[in-house]
Write a protein that holds these residues in place. Structure first.
Motif, PDB file in Angstrom:
ATOM      1  N   LYS A  37       0.829  -1.203   0.000  1.00  0.00           N
ATOM      2  CA  LYS A  37       0.000   0.000   0.000  1.00  0.00           C
ATOM      3  C   LYS A  37       0.863   1.252   0.000  1.00  0.00           C
ATOM      4  N   GLY A  38       0.562   2.181  -0.913  1.00  0.00           N
ATOM      5  CA  GLY A  38       1.308   3.429  -1.006  1.00  0.00           C
ATOM      6  C   GLY A  38       2.509   3.368  -1.916  1.00  0.00           C
ATOM      7  N   GLU A  39       2.883   2.168  -2.361  1.00  0.00           N
ATOM      8  CA  GLU A  39       4.048   2.022  -3.234  1.00  0.00           C
ATOM      9  C   GLU A  39       3.715   2.469  -4.661  1.00  0.00           C
ATOM     10  N   VAL A  40       4.653   3.156  -5.283  1.00  0.00           N
ATOM     11  CA  VAL A  40       4.486   3.593  -6.675  1.00  0.00           C
ATOM     12  C   VAL A  40       4.787   2.423  -7.606  1.00  0.00           C
ATOM     13  N   ILE A  41       3.862   2.130  -8.505  1.00  0.00           N
ATOM     14  CA  ILE A  41       4.056   1.053  -9.479  1.00  0.00           C
ATOM     15  C   ILE A  41       4.863   1.579 -10.660  1.00  0.00           C
ATOM     16  N   PHE A  42       4.467   2.727 -11.167  1.00  0.00           N
ATOM     17  CA  PHE A  42       5.279   3.437 -12.151  1.00  0.00           C
ATOM     18  C   PHE A  42       4.971   4.922 -12.078  1.00  0.00           C
ATOM     19  N   GLU A  43       5.936   5.709 -12.500  1.00  0.00           N
ATOM     20  CA  GLU A  43       5.829   7.161 -12.432  1.00  0.00           C
ATOM     21  C   GLU A  43       5.349   7.748 -13.760  1.00  0.00           C
ATOM     22  N   GLU A  44       4.795   8.946 -13.688  1.00  0.00           N
ATOM     23  CA  GLU A  44       4.475   9.699 -14.896  1.00  0.00           C
ATOM     24  C   GLU A  44       5.775   9.991 -15.645  1.00  0.00           C
ATOM     25  N   GLY A  45       5.795   9.720 -16.938  1.00  0.00           N
ATOM     26  CA  GLY A  45       6.999   9.926 -17.727  1.00  0.00           C
ATOM     27  C   GLY A  45       7.887   8.700 -17.817  1.00  0.00           C
ATOM     28  N   GLU A  46       7.497   7.620 -17.160  1.00  0.00           N
ATOM     29  CA  GLU A  46       8.304   6.392 -17.165  1.00  0.00           C
ATOM     30  C   GLU A  46       7.949   5.521 -18.372  1.00  0.00           C
ATOM     31  N   ASN A  47       8.957   4.857 -18.906  1.00  0.00           N
ATOM     32  CA  ASN A  47       8.736   3.892 -19.981  1.00  0.00           C
ATOM     33  C   ASN A  47       8.399   2.555 -19.328  1.00  0.00           C
ATOM     34  N   ILE A  48       7.158   2.098 -19.477  1.00  0.00           N
ATOM     35  CA  ILE A  48       6.695   0.935 -18.719  1.00  0.00           C
ATOM     36  C   ILE A  48       7.245  -0.377 -19.284  1.00  0.00           C
ATOM     37  N   ILE A  58      -6.058  -2.784  -5.523  1.00  0.00           N
ATOM     38  CA  ILE A  58      -6.529  -1.617  -6.266  1.00  0.00           C
ATOM     39  C   ILE A  58      -5.414  -0.578  -6.317  1.00  0.00           C
ATOM     40  N   CYS A  59      -5.269   0.074  -7.468  1.00  0.00           N
ATOM     41  CA  CYS A  59      -4.335   1.197  -7.560  1.00  0.00           C
ATOM     42  C   CYS A  59      -5.030   2.396  -8.170  1.00  0.00           C
ATOM     43  N   LYS A  60      -4.473   3.562  -7.926  1.00  0.00           N
ATOM     44  CA  LYS A  60      -5.021   4.791  -8.503  1.00  0.00           C
ATOM     45  C   LYS A  60      -4.080   5.300  -9.574  1.00  0.00           C
ATOM     46  N   LEU A  61      -4.658   5.828 -10.638  1.00  0.00           N
ATOM     47  CA  LEU A  61      -3.904   6.476 -11.704  1.00  0.00           C
ATOM     48  C   LEU A  61      -4.140   7.975 -11.585  1.00  0.00           C
ATOM     49  N   SER A  62      -3.072   8.745 -11.501  1.00  0.00           N
ATOM     50  CA  SER A  62      -3.219  10.182 -11.316  1.00  0.00           C
ATOM     51  C   SER A  62      -2.290  10.950 -12.242  1.00  0.00           C
ATOM     52  N   LYS A  63      -2.685  12.204 -12.479  1.00  0.00           N
ATOM     53  CA  LYS A  63      -1.927  13.108 -13.344  1.00  0.00           C
ATOM     54  C   LYS A  63      -1.530  14.333 -12.543  1.00  0.00           C
ATOM     55  N   LEU A  64      -0.269  14.698 -12.602  1.00  0.00           N
ATOM     56  CA  LEU A  64       0.219  15.869 -11.876  1.00  0.00           C
ATOM     57  C   LEU A  64      -0.058  17.115 -12.701  1.00  0.00           C
ATOM     58  N   SER A  65      -0.797  18.049 -12.112  1.00  0.00           N
ATOM     59  CA  SER A  65      -1.148  19.282 -12.813  1.00  0.00           C
ATOM     60  C   SER A  65      -0.011  20.290 -12.715  1.00  0.00           C
ATOM     61  N   GLU A  66      -0.144  21.402 -13.421  1.00  0.00           N
ATOM     62  CA  GLU A  66       0.903  22.422 -13.437  1.00  0.00           C
ATOM     63  C   GLU A  66       1.106  23.059 -12.070  1.00  0.00           C
ATOM     64  N   ASN A  67       0.047  23.065 -11.243  1.00  0.00           N
ATOM     65  CA  ASN A  67       0.174  23.664  -9.908  1.00  0.00           C
ATOM     66  C   ASN A  67       0.655  22.658  -8.867  1.00  0.00           C
ATOM     67  N   GLY A  68       1.074  21.479  -9.341  1.00  0.00           N
ATOM     68  CA  GLY A  68       1.618  20.479  -8.436  1.00  0.00           C
ATOM     69  C   GLY A  68       0.602  19.618  -7.729  1.00  0.00           C
ATOM     70  N   LEU A  95       0.660   9.011 -16.780  1.00  0.00           N
ATOM     71  CA  LEU A  95       0.028   8.926 -15.465  1.00  0.00           C
ATOM     72  C   LEU A  95       0.949   8.224 -14.479  1.00  0.00           C
ATOM     73  N   GLN A  96       0.704   8.456 -13.210  1.00  0.00           N
ATOM     74  CA  GLN A  96       1.394   7.733 -12.151  1.00  0.00           C
ATOM     75  C   GLN A  96       0.432   6.700 -11.569  1.00  0.00           C
ATOM     76  N   ALA A  97       0.949   5.523 -11.233  1.00  0.00           N
ATOM     77  CA  ALA A  97       0.136   4.466 -10.617  1.00  0.00           C
ATOM     78  C   ALA A  97       0.646   4.199  -9.207  1.00  0.00           C
ATOM     79  N   MET A 103      -1.162  -5.194  -3.077  1.00  0.00           N
ATOM     80  CA  MET A 103      -1.549  -5.736  -4.367  1.00  0.00           C
ATOM     81  C   MET A 103      -0.685  -6.939  -4.753  1.00  0.00           C
ATOM     82  N   GLU A 104      -1.264  -7.803  -5.587  1.00  0.00           N
ATOM     83  CA  GLU A 104      -0.522  -8.864  -6.248  1.00  0.00           C
ATOM     84  C   GLU A 104      -0.619  -8.604  -7.748  1.00  0.00           C
TER      85      GLU A 104
END
Length: 225
Positions: A37-48, A58-68, A95-97, A103-104
């Protein structure tokens, strides 16, 4: 975590269209891991360089906006594949996951999946259908952000979590999200999300037990404007 050809999880995603021989080949090259829980699966900008098959969690996919600020755009659950779009477009992830609970997952290298996309038309078509559905959901998010109030969006999120993930034995929502997560899903400040949750509690539409939320009046929550 078992062999792909014997795994029931594949029935919930595009891999159900692969042949037994294709699944046996993939099973021989996949890697399995536990993600905390809380671990990053991959970062935004990463080549998967492949796709993740979610066996549990369950994981969340998020996008970092210009205001951080993070904007949560989707939650990926047990049985779904993660990273298909980056795989096909050959682009880095936009996106970041991050894991919302333990998770498994199984990771399948890009070259193995690409071989199946090129040779198995049914599998390719199923992947395209999933991407089309994701695009439709993205369209809905844009419309909701433009036309619905933050209060209505938050109520809709609670209803979605209830219908999609169910309840714990005490009636609380089985998925635990932080107040910041709720804010990032509906596109508002954390303080606003906290204030709206308090309002919904005063109206006896929901209650809280620690960090968990319980829906007390589902019909009333659906009438929120």
């Amino acid at each position: 975590m078992g062999k792909c050809e014997q795994c029931i999880i594949k029935q919930f995603n595009s891999m159900k269209s692969l042949t037994k021989d294709e699944l046996i080949r993939i099973s021989g090259c996949k890697t399995s891991r536990i993600i905390k829980k809380g671990e990053v699966i991959f970062e935004e900008g990463e080549n998967i360089n492949g796709v993740y098959c979610i066996r549990d969690g369950i994981c969340k996919l998020s996008k970092l906006s210009e205001n951080g600020k993070d904007q949560i755009v989707k939650m990926v659950v047990k049985g779904q594949l993660l990273g298909q779009r980056s795989l096909i477009t050959e682009e880095v992830s936009n996106l970041q996951a991050v894991a919302l609970n333990d998770m498994e997952v199984c990771f399948i290298p890009r070259n193995e999946i690409m071989a199946d996309l090129q040779n198995n038309l049914k599998f390719s078509f199923d992947v395209l259908k999933v991407m089309a559905r994701d695009l439709r959901e993205s369209d809905d998010i844009i419309v909701n952000m433009a036309q619905k109030t933050v209060r209505k969006r938050l109520a809709d999120v609670l209803i979605y979590l209830h219908s999609s993930f169910g309840e714990n034995t005490d009636g609380t929502l089985s998925i635990l999200l932080s107040r910041e997560d709720y804010a990032n899903i509906v596109g508002t400040a954390t303080e606003s999300a906290i204030r709206i949750i308090s309002q919904l509690k005063k109206e006896n539409l929901i209650s809280t037990k620690g960090k968990y939320i319980k829906i007390e009046d589902l019909a009333g929550l659906k009438r929120v404007e």
